[in-house]
Design a protein around this motif. Structure first.
Motif, PDB file in Angstrom:
ATOM      1  N   GLY A  42       0.844  -1.197   0.000  1.00  0.00           N
ATOM      2  CA  GLY A  42       0.000   0.000   0.000  1.00  0.00           C
ATOM      3  C   GLY A  42       0.873   1.238   0.000  1.00  0.00           C
ATOM      4  N   GLY A  43       0.269   2.393   0.327  1.00  0.00           N
ATOM      5  CA  GLY A  43       1.011   3.644   0.341  1.00  0.00           C
ATOM      6  C   GLY A  43       1.240   4.158  -1.076  1.00  0.00           C
ATOM      7  N   ASN A  44       2.053   5.211  -1.198  1.00  0.00           N
ATOM      8  CA  ASN A  44       2.260   5.849  -2.500  1.00  0.00           C
ATOM      9  C   ASN A  44       3.424   5.277  -3.289  1.00  0.00           C
ATOM     10  N   THR A  45       4.460   4.783  -2.597  1.00  0.00           N
ATOM     11  CA  THR A  45       5.686   4.375  -3.289  1.00  0.00           C
ATOM     12  C   THR A  45       5.441   3.390  -4.432  1.00  0.00           C
ATOM     13  N   ASP A  69      -1.899  -5.148   3.470  1.00  0.00           N
ATOM     14  CA  ASP A  69      -2.667  -4.437   4.495  1.00  0.00           C
ATOM     15  C   ASP A  69      -3.705  -3.549   3.832  1.00  0.00           C
ATOM     16  N   ARG A  71      -6.683  -0.175   4.778  1.00  0.00           N
ATOM     17  CA  ARG A  71      -7.209   0.853   5.677  1.00  0.00           C
ATOM     18  C   ARG A  71      -8.718   0.676   5.803  1.00  0.00           C
ATOM     19  N   ASN A  81      -5.929   1.170  -0.190  1.00  0.00           N
ATOM     20  CA  ASN A  81      -4.814   0.589  -0.937  1.00  0.00           C
ATOM     21  C   ASN A  81      -5.320  -0.211  -2.143  1.00  0.00           C
ATOM     22  N   MET A 133       7.923   0.992   3.572  1.00  0.00           N
ATOM     23  CA  MET A 133       8.340   1.254   4.958  1.00  0.00           C
ATOM     24  C   MET A 133       7.967   2.682   5.300  1.00  0.00           C
ATOM     25  N   HIS A 138       7.593   1.244  10.334  1.00  0.00           N
ATOM     26  CA  HIS A 138       6.474   0.312  10.162  1.00  0.00           C
ATOM     27  C   HIS A 138       6.488  -0.240   8.742  1.00  0.00           C
ATOM     28  N   ALA A 140       3.661  -2.680   6.031  1.00  0.00           N
ATOM     29  CA  ALA A 140       2.242  -3.014   5.966  1.00  0.00           C
ATOM     30  C   ALA A 140       1.569  -2.175   7.050  1.00  0.00           C
ATOM     31  N   LYS A 162      -0.439   6.022  11.960  1.00  0.00           N
ATOM     32  CA  LYS A 162      -0.654   6.581  10.622  1.00  0.00           C
ATOM     33  C   LYS A 162      -2.134   6.391  10.291  1.00  0.00           C
ATOM     34  N   ARG A 167      -7.110  -0.553  10.838  1.00  0.00           N
ATOM     35  CA  ARG A 167      -6.512  -1.173   9.655  1.00  0.00           C
ATOM     36  C   ARG A 167      -6.529  -2.686   9.802  1.00  0.00           C
ATOM     37  N   LYS A 190      12.616   8.543   4.994  1.00  0.00           N
ATOM     38  CA  LYS A 190      12.791   7.150   5.432  1.00  0.00           C
ATOM     39  C   LYS A 190      14.231   6.859   5.882  1.00  0.00           C
TER      40      LYS A 190
HETATM   41  C1  6PG Z   1      -0.310   1.935   4.220  1.00  0.00           C
HETATM   42  C2  6PG Z   1       0.899   1.122   3.833  1.00  0.00           C
HETATM   43  C3  6PG Z   1       2.139   1.498   4.619  1.00  0.00           C
HETATM   44  C4  6PG Z   1       3.069   2.134   3.597  1.00  0.00           C
HETATM   45  C5  6PG Z   1       4.151   2.967   4.273  1.00  0.00           C
HETATM   46  C6  6PG Z   1       4.942   3.778   3.259  1.00  0.00           C
HETATM   47  O1  6PG Z   1      -1.431   1.464   4.050  1.00  0.00           O
HETATM   48  O2  6PG Z   1      -0.160   3.067   4.622  1.00  0.00           O
HETATM   49  O3  6PG Z   1       0.714  -0.148   3.634  1.00  0.00           O
HETATM   50  O4  6PG Z   1       2.801   0.457   5.237  1.00  0.00           O
HETATM   51  O5  6PG Z   1       3.678   1.156   2.796  1.00  0.00           O
HETATM   52  O6  6PG Z   1       3.522   3.837   5.181  1.00  0.00           O
HETATM   53  O7  6PG Z   1       4.043   4.657   2.640  1.00  0.00           O
HETATM   54  P1  6PG Z   1       4.500   5.552   1.405  1.00  0.00           P
HETATM   55  O8  6PG Z   1       4.885   4.620   0.325  1.00  0.00           O
HETATM   56  O9  6PG Z   1       3.292   6.356   1.048  1.00  0.00           O
HETATM   57  O10 6PG Z   1       5.677   6.389   1.868  1.00  0.00           O
END
Ligand code: 6PG
Length: 226
Positions: A42-45, A69, A71, A81, A133, A138, A140, A162, A167, A190
């Motif tokens: 998940g997240g933006n990366t 994971d 939200r 995600n 990460m 953290h 996931a 976060k 979650r 990071k």
């Molecule tokens: C989430 C993610 C979380 C994410 C990291 C990095 O749902 O928020 O699964 O673990 O991978 O927070 O987030 P970015 O890639 O946005 O920096």
């Protein structure tokens, strides 16, 4: 710690290399077992990678998609995600919908965690797990100082630092139950956690060890203190 770290100048270089790696691992798994079981981060990366995969050629009918994971938001919430990956990639390629397993986090953390544990059990081990990460180390939705029952396949999370606080996360045991784990880490925010991780601090990110290969793709900014 047998992690192999690969350094990239920019997030775009990293995304291009990760896309090639994922497609190669898919071909290998499909040649071996007829299927490729991948867990999405998940997240933006990972977004750049998902966009690149949407333009790729692959035996999509042999891909099986899971999430590490989710939200606890409505299924159509832009911060989900699952929606991010669907919009960037999964709705643009011919992966059969019955082989795509989003976490039903809209039903609440506890119910969704229990349901997902039952859903994924028969698909273990995975072939590839993608993970990001956070700035606190953290991964996931496994956060520092958040104890969980280590025997669970999937955890319900209720007080994530976060947001959103509620979650669902695959456990350390389940995320590690994969042939390969590939961490995707970009950005100066990071760098501190990365250094702590690589110097032995037992952050959640440090607890994930794949069955065979634990790979780390990181850009210069994330490696600035290492
Ligand atoms: C989430 C993610 C979380 C994410 C990291 C990095 O749902 O928020 O699964 O673990 O991978 O927070 O987030 P970015 O890639 O946005 O920096």
């Amino acid at each position: 710690m047998n992690n192999s770290i690969q350094r990239f100048n920019t997030p775009i270089d990293l995304a291009q290399a990760a896309t090639v790696t994922i497609l190669q691992m898919a071909e290998q798994a499909i040649a071996k077992t007829g299927a490729f079981k991948i867990v999405l981060a998940g997240g933006n990366t990972p977004n750049l990678i998902y966009q690149a995969l949407s333009q790729a050629q692959a035996e999509w009918d042999k891909w099986w998609i899971f999430w590490g994971d989710e939200r606890c938001l409505a299924a159509d919430d832009a911060e989900r995600n699952s929606l991010m990956a669907m919009q960037a990639w999964l709705t643009k390629v011919a992966i059969p919908s019955e082989q795509i397993f989003p976490i039903a986090a809209e039903h609440g953390a506890q119910q969704a965690a229990q349901a997902y544990a039952q859903q994924i059990e028969d698909y273990l081990p995975f072939d590839l797990v993608l993970l990001g990460m956070g700035e606190d180390g953290h991964t996931a939705s496994l956060f520092p100082c958040h104890p969980h029952n280590v025997d669970e396949l999937v955890h319900a999370v209720f007080s994530a630092p976060k947001l959103p606080a509620h979650r669902v996360s695959l456990s350390v045991k389940t995320l590690s139950n994969s042939e390969t784990v590939l961490f995707l880490i970009t950005g100066a925010s990071k760098a501190k956690a990365f250094k702590l991780w690589q110097t032995g601090v037992n952050l959640p990110v440090a607890q994930i060890q794949a069955r065979k290969h634990t790979l780390i793709y990181a850009d210069d900014a994330a490696l600035a203190q290492f």
